[in-house]
Motif scaffolding. Structure first.
Motif, PDB file in Angstrom:
ATOM      1  N   GLN A 137       0.826  -1.210   0.000  1.00  0.00           N
ATOM      2  CA  GLN A 137       0.000   0.000   0.000  1.00  0.00           C
ATOM      3  C   GLN A 137       0.867   1.270   0.000  1.00  0.00           C
ATOM      4  N   SER A 138       0.287   2.354  -0.537  1.00  0.00           N
ATOM      5  CA  SER A 138       1.006   3.616  -0.656  1.00  0.00           C
ATOM      6  C   SER A 138       0.631   4.616   0.438  1.00  0.00           C
ATOM      7  N   SER A 139      -0.260   4.242   1.338  1.00  0.00           N
ATOM      8  CA  SER A 139      -0.626   5.113   2.461  1.00  0.00           C
ATOM      9  C   SER A 139      -1.232   4.253   3.563  1.00  0.00           C
ATOM     10  N   CYS A 140      -1.481   4.870   4.699  1.00  0.00           N
ATOM     11  CA  CYS A 140      -2.125   4.183   5.822  1.00  0.00           C
ATOM     12  C   CYS A 140      -3.533   4.745   6.010  1.00  0.00           C
ATOM     13  N   LEU A 141      -4.340   4.045   6.786  1.00  0.00           N
ATOM     14  CA  LEU A 141      -5.731   4.423   7.036  1.00  0.00           C
ATOM     15  C   LEU A 141      -5.834   5.112   8.390  1.00  0.00           C
ATOM     16  N   ASP A 142      -6.581   6.214   8.444  1.00  0.00           N
ATOM     17  CA  ASP A 142      -6.847   6.847   9.734  1.00  0.00           C
ATOM     18  C   ASP A 142      -7.773   5.963  10.566  1.00  0.00           C
ATOM     19  N   ALA A 143      -7.525   5.915  11.869  1.00  0.00           N
ATOM     20  CA  ALA A 143      -8.462   5.247  12.760  1.00  0.00           C
ATOM     21  C   ALA A 143      -9.840   5.890  12.612  1.00  0.00           C
ATOM     22  N   ASP A 144     -10.878   5.065  12.587  1.00  0.00           N
ATOM     23  CA  ASP A 144     -12.251   5.554  12.459  1.00  0.00           C
ATOM     24  C   ASP A 144     -12.730   6.195  13.761  1.00  0.00           C
ATOM     25  N   PRO A 145     -13.764   7.028  13.696  1.00  0.00           N
ATOM     26  CA  PRO A 145     -14.425   7.458  14.936  1.00  0.00           C
ATOM     27  C   PRO A 145     -14.866   6.222  15.740  1.00  0.00           C
ATOM     28  N   GLY A 146     -14.671   6.273  17.037  1.00  0.00           N
ATOM     29  CA  GLY A 146     -14.987   5.126  17.881  1.00  0.00           C
ATOM     30  C   GLY A 146     -13.833   4.157  18.017  1.00  0.00           C
ATOM     31  N   TYR A 147     -12.721   4.467  17.354  1.00  0.00           N
ATOM     32  CA  TYR A 147     -11.540   3.595  17.386  1.00  0.00           C
ATOM     33  C   TYR A 147     -10.285   4.429  17.604  1.00  0.00           C
ATOM     34  N   TYR A 148      -9.179   3.751  17.895  1.00  0.00           N
ATOM     35  CA  TYR A 148      -7.902   4.436  18.084  1.00  0.00           C
ATOM     36  C   TYR A 148      -6.753   3.501  17.707  1.00  0.00           C
ATOM     37  N   VAL A 149      -5.580   4.093  17.474  1.00  0.00           N
ATOM     38  CA  VAL A 149      -4.347   3.332  17.237  1.00  0.00           C
ATOM     39  C   VAL A 149      -3.249   3.993  18.053  1.00  0.00           C
ATOM     40  N   ASN A 150      -2.700   3.269  19.028  1.00  0.00           N
ATOM     41  CA  ASN A 150      -1.716   3.872  19.938  1.00  0.00           C
ATOM     42  C   ASN A 150      -0.310   3.323  19.749  1.00  0.00           C
ATOM     43  N   SER A 151      -0.043   2.687  18.583  1.00  0.00           N
ATOM     44  CA  SER A 151       1.313   2.220  18.288  1.00  0.00           C
ATOM     45  C   SER A 151       1.630   2.488  16.819  1.00  0.00           C
ATOM     46  N   THR A 152       2.924   2.521  16.490  1.00  0.00           N
ATOM     47  CA  THR A 152       3.325   2.666  15.098  1.00  0.00           C
ATOM     48  C   THR A 152       3.316   1.296  14.423  1.00  0.00           C
ATOM     49  N   ALA A 153       3.306   1.298  13.090  1.00  0.00           N
ATOM     50  CA  ALA A 153       3.330   0.065  12.287  1.00  0.00           C
ATOM     51  C   ALA A 153       2.151  -0.849  12.613  1.00  0.00           C
ATOM     52  N   ALA A 154       1.006  -0.243  12.944  1.00  0.00           N
ATOM     53  CA  ALA A 154      -0.166  -1.029  13.332  1.00  0.00           C
ATOM     54  C   ALA A 154      -0.857  -1.612  12.098  1.00  0.00           C
ATOM     55  N   THR A 155      -1.351  -2.829  12.239  1.00  0.00           N
ATOM     56  CA  THR A 155      -2.099  -3.485  11.167  1.00  0.00           C
ATOM     57  C   THR A 155      -3.604  -3.466  11.422  1.00  0.00           C
ATOM     58  N   SER A 156      -4.033  -2.932  12.564  1.00  0.00           N
ATOM     59  CA  SER A 156      -5.474  -2.859  12.860  1.00  0.00           C
ATOM     60  C   SER A 156      -5.728  -1.701  13.813  1.00  0.00           C
ATOM     61  N   GLN A 157      -6.983  -1.310  13.936  1.00  0.00           N
ATOM     62  CA  GLN A 157      -7.401  -0.281  14.887  1.00  0.00           C
ATOM     63  C   GLN A 157      -8.121  -0.956  16.055  1.00  0.00           C
ATOM     64  N   THR A 158      -8.223  -0.261  17.173  1.00  0.00           N
ATOM     65  CA  THR A 158      -8.809  -0.817  18.388  1.00  0.00           C
ATOM     66  C   THR A 158     -10.071  -0.037  18.750  1.00  0.00           C
ATOM     67  N   ALA A 159     -11.133  -0.756  19.080  1.00  0.00           N
ATOM     68  CA  ALA A 159     -12.387  -0.102  19.446  1.00  0.00           C
ATOM     69  C   ALA A 159     -12.285   0.551  20.817  1.00  0.00           C
ATOM     70  N   CYS A 160     -12.871   1.736  20.941  1.00  0.00           N
ATOM     71  CA  CYS A 160     -12.997   2.354  22.264  1.00  0.00           C
ATOM     72  C   CYS A 160     -13.782   1.409  23.170  1.00  0.00           C
ATOM     73  N   SER A 161     -13.336   1.269  24.390  1.00  0.00           N
ATOM     74  CA  SER A 161     -14.030   0.374  25.327  1.00  0.00           C
ATOM     75  C   SER A 161     -15.257   1.082  25.910  1.00  0.00           C
ATOM     76  N   PRO A 162     -16.215   0.320  26.435  1.00  0.00           N
ATOM     77  CA  PRO A 162     -17.392   0.944  27.070  1.00  0.00           C
ATOM     78  C   PRO A 162     -16.969   1.949  28.144  1.00  0.00           C
ATOM     79  N   GLY A 163     -17.654   3.072  28.180  1.00  0.00           N
ATOM     80  CA  GLY A 163     -17.295   4.158  29.097  1.00  0.00           C
ATOM     81  C   GLY A 163     -16.399   5.196  28.443  1.00  0.00           C
ATOM     82  N   THR A 164     -15.959   4.907  27.213  1.00  0.00           N
ATOM     83  CA  THR A 164     -15.130   5.863  26.469  1.00  0.00           C
ATOM     84  C   THR A 164     -15.703   6.031  25.070  1.00  0.00           C
TER      85      THR A 164
END
Length: 228
Positions: A137-164
């Protein structure tokens, strides 16, 4: 006797009146007998010895744009040569890279990495807040609303947990719900106001509290109950 019929392939008699045969020079060849001239190696080919009867194709990973050459040129890093007898090298396309010289193909960017330009010699890790599940790929994807990515070289995004929750794209964390609000499920893009009859004094909550007997809550997003 003249040497016109005696010169073997790889040799030639350059002028009449010369009785000896001359070896073809490196970079040249003579494919026939009784020749009067030597032939320069074609672009994409080479001749690395004298007295050669044939030229040799540049192998894949190498190329030669000029004629009468004694060797071929290795493809540069960031470039490749797929076929033999090539006269030029080709830049790696976006999404691919090649750190080594003399290669016949480029490497796909790994998942979690990208290559934005052509002729790249390395791949780049997806930055915080972005991810890439696919290779090449020639670019990366932004984390969607309701999700986050807290590391570099990530292959997936993480869902916000309940309460957040997280209303924005490309974020590295989620926000706690505020007093008077809650988020019941994973992947919430927004916080939900407590409905009338309920309240929530704390942050980061998954539900609201029902008004106690003898109390009421007359507004939404309330942080406290009121005694009757």
């Amino acid at each position: 006797a003249t040497a016109q019929t005696a010169c073997a392939a790889g040799t030639y008699q350059p002028s009449t009146g010369q009785t000896s045969c001359t070896d073809a020079s490196a970079g040249y060849y003579v494919p026939t007998t009784a020749a009067t001239e030597q032939i320069p190696a074609s672009p994409g080919y080479y001749v690395d010895t004298s007295a050669a009867a044939s030229q040799t194709a540049c192998s894949s990973g190498t190329y030669q744009p000029a004629s009468a050459q004694t060797s071929c040129i290795d493809a540069s890093a960031g470039y490749y040569v797929a076929n033999s007898a090539s006269t030029s090298q080709t830049a790696c396309t976006p999404g691919t890279y090649q750190p080594s010289t003399g290669q016949s193909s480029c490497l796909d960017a790994d998942a979690g990495y990208y290559v934005s330009g052509s002729a790249a010699t390395s791949q780049t890790a997806c930055s915080l807040g972005t991810y890439q599940p696919s290779t090449g790929q020639s670019s990366c994807l932004d984390a969607d609303p309701g999700y986050y990515v807290n590391s570099t070289a990530a292959t997936s995004q993480t869902a916000c947990s309940p309460g957040t929750y997280q209303p924005s794209t490309g974020q590295t964390s989620c926000d706690d719900t505020g007093p008077g609000y809650y988020a019941a499920s994973y992947g919430s893009a927004f916080q939900t106001a407590c409905s009338t009859g309920t309240y929530q004094p704390s942050t980061g909550q998954v539900s609201c509290i029902d008004a106690s007997p003898g109390h009421y809550v007359g507004t939404s997003a309330a942080t406290s109950q009121t005694a009757c």
